[in-house]
Design an enzyme around this catalytic site. Structure first.
Site, mmCIF file in Angstrom:
data_model
loop_
_atom_site.group_PDB
_atom_site.id
_atom_site.type_symbol
_atom_site.label_atom_id
_atom_site.label_comp_id
_atom_site.label_asym_id
_atom_site.label_seq_id
_atom_site.Cartn_x
_atom_site.Cartn_y
_atom_site.Cartn_z
ATOM 1 N N CYS A 137 0.846 -1.162 -0.315
ATOM 2 C CA CYS A 137 0.131 -0.195 -0.103
ATOM 3 C C CYS A 137 0.746 0.840 -0.037
ATOM 4 C CB CYS A 137 -1.096 -0.123 0.927
ATOM 5 S SG CYS A 137 -2.036 -1.429 1.174
ATOM 6 N N CYS A 457 0.600 2.378 6.480
ATOM 7 C CA CYS A 457 0.551 0.789 7.159
ATOM 8 C C CYS A 457 1.174 0.585 5.128
ATOM 9 C CB CYS A 457 -0.043 0.542 7.748
ATOM 10 S SG CYS A 457 -1.836 0.195 7.388
#
Length: 473
Positions: A137, A457
Site C-alpha cells: 500500500c 501502513c
C-alpha cells in the site's frame, strides 16, 4: 502481545465518547471556508548545501469501486490517463521529463512494467527510462521517494512519479497442477504422449488460484489482522463506525466544495466522462451498526462499512528540483523535506506502520506533533487508524515496542484527514500514496499551515512517513 496491549492500552484517552465528540467538532468545522494564509512562522527544514526538491503538481483519476465504470479497462489505461492529465494541467513538455517511476501491487502480466507502457501510451519519448516498484500500500510512496533520490543524487531534475491499481480484473491463475500439465502438453511430441497426459488430469486440476489480500508469511488476511489489532487496543465497533462515518461525511463536504482539485475528468470508452470518486457514501450510524462482521465471525468488529473498499485508480505527481521548477516558470506546491520507511512484526504489528514511522520521522527532523498543521494518514481500516492513535498516545507502547522514553503524543482530530480518507475516497493500493502527499500540499495551502505529515501502513508489517513543507505563497 495482544493480551499485553489489551491490558495496558485499553484505557487510552481514545474512547467512544471522545470519538463522538471529536467527530461532531470536526464535522461542524467548515474547513473549506477557512481563508488561505501564509504558513505559520516556524523554522524551515531547508539545509545548506542540500538541493530543495519540490512537488509541482499532483493529479489522479477518479477513484472508483472495483467492478464499476472502469471494469473493461486495463491498469496502463488508468496510469496513462493520469499522466496525460498531469501533462495537460502543468503544460509540461513531454521531453522535459527525465525519468518515470510508478508503483503497483497486483501486476497485470501483460504490462508488468506498467510505468513504461503507460508512458509510451501517454506519448512520452521512448528515450525516457521508466520502471515500476512494488511495496504494497505504500508503492507510490516508494515511487515518489525514488524520484526524490534521483534528484538528490543529481541524476535528474524532473521526474514523474505515480501509481496505479486495478482490482476489477485481477490475474486468476490455473492451479499449479494444471500449469504443470499444460507445460508438459506443450512439450509432448506425439499424439500418444498428449493423450497420456490428458488421462492423468483430474477435476482438482481445474480449480483456479484466486488472489487473496493475505500475508504470505502468516497466511492471515489484512482484515483479520485489523480485527485482532482493534481488539488488542480496545477499539470498539462504535468507535470504528464513528470514524468511518466521519471519513465519508468529510469527503462528501470536500467533494461538494470543490476541494478535491486533484481529481481529473477522464473519458471511459463506451461509458462517457467520469469526474468524481464513487465510493463516497455517507450513511448513518444506525445503518452501519446493522452490518455483520466481515472477517472474525460472529464477534469481530471490522465490517464492510468501516473498511476501505477494493478500488480502481491511478495517480501521478511531478517532482522537480526547486531550481529547475522555477527556471521553467512553475510555482511549486510544496517541499518534500524528508521521509522514512519502517518495518516490524507482520503478525501482531502488521498495521502499526504509522506509529513507528511517525515517531521516527519526527525524531529525524526535530519536529514534534505540535509543529504539524496537517495530518494525512492512510485509512486501511477504521480500527487500524484508531489503534495507531492509541499506540502513539501510549508511553507504555513507546517504551515497550518503539524503544522511546515517551509517547509520540495525541494527534489532533481536527487536523487529521479533514477532506476524507481511504475509507471514503477509495484505496487503489498502488496509487494512494500520491493522493496523500498531494492532498497534504493542497490542505497546507488552503489552511495556511507550514508542515504536513503523511503516514501509511502496508502489508508485510511495513510503513512510511514523509514531512511536507508548504511552499511560500
Amino acid at each position: 502481545m495482544a493480551l499485553m496491549l489489551m491490558n495496558s492500552v485499553r484505557n487510552s484517552p481514545v474512547t467512544s465518547s471522545w470519538v463522538g465528540h471529536t467527530v461532531a467538532r470536526c464535522l461542524s468545522t467548515s474547513t473549506h471556508l477557512q481563508a488561505p494564509g501564509q504558513p505559520k512562522s516556524k523554522k524551515t527544514l531547508a539545509k545548506a548545501g542540500v538541493k530543495n526538491i519540490v512537488l509541482v503538481e499532483g493529479v489522479r483519476t477518479p477513484f472508483l469501486m472495483a467492478g464499476t465504470t472502469y471494469n473493461d479497462l486495463m491498469p496502463h489505461d488508468l496510469a496513462r490517463a493520469s499522466l496525460q492529465g498531469l501533462l495537460t494541467k502543468t503544460g509540461l513538455p513531454k521531453d522535459a521529463v527525465e525519468y518515470l517511476v510508478f508503483g503497483t501491487v497486483i501486476q497485470e502480466v501483460k504490462t508488468s512494467n506498467v510505468a513504461r507502457e503507460a508512458a509510451l501510451g501517454a506519448g512520452f519519448s521512448d528515450k525516457i527510462p521508466a520502471h515500476t516498484v512494488t511495496m504494497a500500500c505504500i508503492s507510490s510512496n516508494q515511487a515518489m521517494t525514488t524520484a526524490v533520490g534521483l534528484i538528490a543524487a543529481g541524476q535528474c531534475d524532473t521526474v514523474v512519479a505515480g501509481g496505479v491499481e486495478f482490482m476489477s480484473d485481477v490475474p486468476i491463475r490455473h492451479s499449479r497442477k494444471m500449469r504443470k500439465a499444460m507445460l508438459s502438453l506443450n512439450k509432448a511430441k506425439t499424439f500418444g504422449q498428449r493423450m497420456a497426459l490428458l488421462g492423468k488430469m483430474r477435476l482438482s486440476h481445474f480449480a483456479p488460484e484466486l488472489p487473496a489480500v493475505a500475508e504470505f508469511s502468516t497466511g492471515e488476511t489484512m482484515g483479520h489482522s485489523a480485527d485482532r489489532l482493534a481488539a488488542a487496543f480496545g477499539v470498539t465497533r462504535l468507535e470504528q463506525d464513528e470514524f468511518a462515518f466521519r471519513s465519508h461525511t468529510l469527503a462528501k463536504k470536500a467533494q461538494d466544495a470543490g476541494l478535491l482539485s486533484d481529481v481529473l475528468s477522464i473519458s471511459v470508452p463506451g461509458k462517457g466522462m467520469v469526474s468524481k470518486d464513487n465510493g463516497i457514501r455517507p450513511s448513518s450510524l444506525d445503518q452501519m451498526a446493522k452490518l455483520k462482521p466481515a472477517f472474525i465471525k460472529p464477534h469481530g468488529t471490522v465490517t464492510a462499512a468501516n473498511s476501505s473498499f477494493l478500488t480502481d485508480g491511478a495517480s501521478s505527481t511531478l517532482i522537480m528540483s526547486e531550481e529547475k521548477a522555477l527556471a521553467m516558470g512553475f510555482k511549486p506546491k510544496a517541499y518534500l523535506r524528508d521521509f522514512v520507511f519502517v518495518s516490524q512484526d507482520p503478525k501482531d504489528q502488521l498495521l502499526l506502520g504509522p506509529t513507528y514511522s511517525t515517531s521516527k520521522i519526527l525524531e529525524k527532523t526535530g519536529l514534534t506533533l505540535a509543529d504539524i498543521d496537517v495530518f494525512e494518514f492512510h485509512e486501511a481500516f477504521a480500527g487500524q487508524i484508531m489503534a495507531n492513535l492509541k499506540a502513539m498516545d501510549s508511553d507504555w507502547f513507546a517504551q515497550t515496542y518503539v524503544g522511546k522514553k515517551s509517547k509520540v503524543g495525541s494527534v489532533p482530530m481536527e487536523k487529521l484527514n479533514t477532506w476524507g480518507g481511504s475509507l471514503s475516497l477509495g484505496h487503489p493500493f498502488g496509487a494512494t500514496g500520491c493522493r496523500l502527499v498531494t492532498t497534504t500540499a493542497h490542505r497546507l495551502r488552503k489552511e495556511g499551515g507550514q508542515y504536513g505529515l503523511v503516514a501509511a501502513c502496508a502489508a508485510g508489517g511495513q510503513g512510511h512517513a514523509m514531512i511536507v513543507e508548504a511552499y511560500p505563497q
